[in-house]
Design an enzyme around this catalytic site. Structure first.
Site, PDB file in Angstrom:
ATOM      1  N   GLU A 144       1.097  -9.274   1.277  1.00 56.51           N
ATOM      2  CA  GLU A 144       0.459  -9.553  -0.017  1.00 56.51           C
ATOM      3  C   GLU A 144      -0.377 -10.841   0.050  1.00 56.51           C
ATOM      4  O   GLU A 144      -0.155 -11.799  -0.685  1.00 56.51           O
ATOM      5  CB  GLU A 144       1.496  -9.634  -1.137  1.00 56.51           C
ATOM      6  CG  GLU A 144       2.120  -8.301  -1.464  1.00 56.51           C
ATOM      7  CD  GLU A 144       2.960  -8.288  -2.735  1.00 56.51           C
ATOM      8  OE1 GLU A 144       3.084  -7.224  -3.363  1.00 56.51           O
ATOM      9  OE2 GLU A 144       3.509  -9.348  -3.099  1.00 56.51           O
ATOM     10  N   GLU A 246       3.580  -0.809  -1.086  1.00 54.05           N
ATOM     11  CA  GLU A 246       4.719  -1.059  -1.973  1.00 54.05           C
ATOM     12  C   GLU A 246       4.469  -0.370  -3.295  1.00 54.05           C
ATOM     13  O   GLU A 246       3.399  -0.522  -3.892  1.00 54.05           O
ATOM     14  CB  GLU A 246       4.907  -2.561  -2.240  1.00 54.05           C
ATOM     15  CG  GLU A 246       5.263  -3.394  -1.040  1.00 54.05           C
ATOM     16  CD  GLU A 246       5.484  -4.870  -1.394  1.00 54.05           C
ATOM     17  OE1 GLU A 246       5.785  -5.163  -2.574  1.00 54.05           O
ATOM     18  OE2 GLU A 246       5.353  -5.714  -0.496  1.00 54.05           O
TER      19      GLU A 246
END
Length: 365
Positions: A144, A246
């Site tokens: 991320e 995710e």
């Protein structure tokens, strides 16, 4: 064509098992990975932290995902014929848009030294994994990294250093095995403007890669339509493959702190005011319907290779939370450090398979 990835991030599994978690399919207890495989799961995602321990050796928790644990979990998955996505955080603990700590061992390094450290560490990890017959089938360079990595020198908007550090990781993978696919992973999968800005900058100065990875949580990252629109634009604009690295959705808003005992946390990530905005109710049926909609949408996008559900087995048991006291001291974050995710697992609080797994099993691209 390669098999569509129906993946799961199982990074906390060893800790869950050690803390007494049990998993059931139609009332019969079993190994969680084997149960997931029966429901069509064909790949796992495992995060890797450089050194998730305090100076005196106390674990940071949340799976304490060092290389040794990564090897154990990877071998279990590979033995079942599953794929394995290795998620390099390049940090000693959680790395996400809100924090990207330089590993303790790299503290004080210059930009050049950090670049060399990323390259050397990535190479060494892959070498050891190969030696242990636990080599990944896919590698994620950074976790991320929307706001960069290895802060402060690699923090957005310093795209030059972001590209420098990410490229070092990519070069290490390529030099180790040129056929190993590489992913770059951002969060906020519904935010097209942010994705365009990030990848426009990176592609001008960074090493080439194979896959754009996206995180998508409906209570944080916009509507499913926004996710689909962004994915379509990414596929057309950059001609990269796509994986939702995710995703999760809740099945209840029922409190589970009684299951955690003395380690009870500060409550769910899915706060009521966030849940009010999402398209599906936080029920077992709502979770299942969300997954149906999600799967139909992402598979309609050209170049989408699949998804990884985030922590399907992180059910509430005493001792398995998102951070220990030592970890909180390290990050400076507020405790307590219990489980904030149990109401988004694919097993209920008692470890029973939820209907959304049937949807995943029965889905055909």
């Amino acid at each position: 064509m390669a098999e569509f990835i129906k993946g799961m991030d199982i990074s906390t599994l060893l800790e869950e098992e050690a803390c007494g978690a049990r998993y059931f399919d139609n009332g019969e207890q079993g190994d969680m990975l084997e149960i997931l495989q029966r429901y069509g799961v064909n790949s796992v995602r495992l995060r890797l932290w450089n050194d998730p321990y305090s100076e005196d050796g106390k674990p940071y928790g949340a799976g304490t995902n060092d290389l040794e644990k990564t090897i154990l979990l990877a071998k279990r998955a590979l033995k079942l014929g599953m794929g394995f996505l290795l998620d390099f955080h390049y940090s000693d603990f959680w790395a996400d848009p809100g924090k990207q700590f330089v590993p303790k061992a790299w503290s004080g390094y210059s930009e050049e030294e950090l670049e060399q450290a990323v390259y050397g560490y990535t190479t060494e990890v892959l070498r050891i994994l190969k030696e242990k017959d636990a080599l990944p089938t896919l590698v994620q360079v950074g976790n991320e990294i929307t706001n960069g990595l290895l802060w402060p020198t690699g923090q957005k908007p310093n795209y030059e250093n972001i590209a420098r550090y990410v490229s070092a990781g990519i070069r290490a993978v390529r030099n180790f095995d040129k056929n190993l696919p590489v992913m770059i992973h951002l969060d906020n999968g519904g935010n097209n403007e942010m994705y365009r800005d990030w990848f426009d900058h990176y592609i001008q100065m960074g090493e080439d890669f194979d896959i754009i990875g996206l995180s998508y949580y409906p209570f944080w990252h916009g509507t499913l339509q926004q996710l689909e629109d962004n994915m379509r634009d990414m596929a057309e604009r950059y001609h990269k493959k796509l994986i939702v690295a995710e995703v999760s959705m809740g099945f209840t808003m029922e409190d589970y702190r009684s299951y955690e005992g003395e380690t009870a946390g500060k409550g769910m990530a899915t706060r009521p005011e966030l849940v009010e905005k999402i398209e599906y109710p936080m029920t077992k049926k709502g979770q299942q319907d969300f997954m149906t909609d999600f799967l139909n949408r992402i598979t309609s996008v050209p170049g989408c290779e699949g998804f990884y559900y985030w922590e399907p087995g992180w059910i509430p048991v005493p001792g398995c939370g998102w951070a220990t006291e030592e970890a909180l001291e390290y990050t400076g974050e507020q405790g307590p450090g219990g489980n904030e995710w149990a109401n988004q697992a694919l097993f209920d609080y008692d470890g029973n398979v939820l209907p959304a797994l049937e949807t995943i099993r029965d889905f055909r691209k």
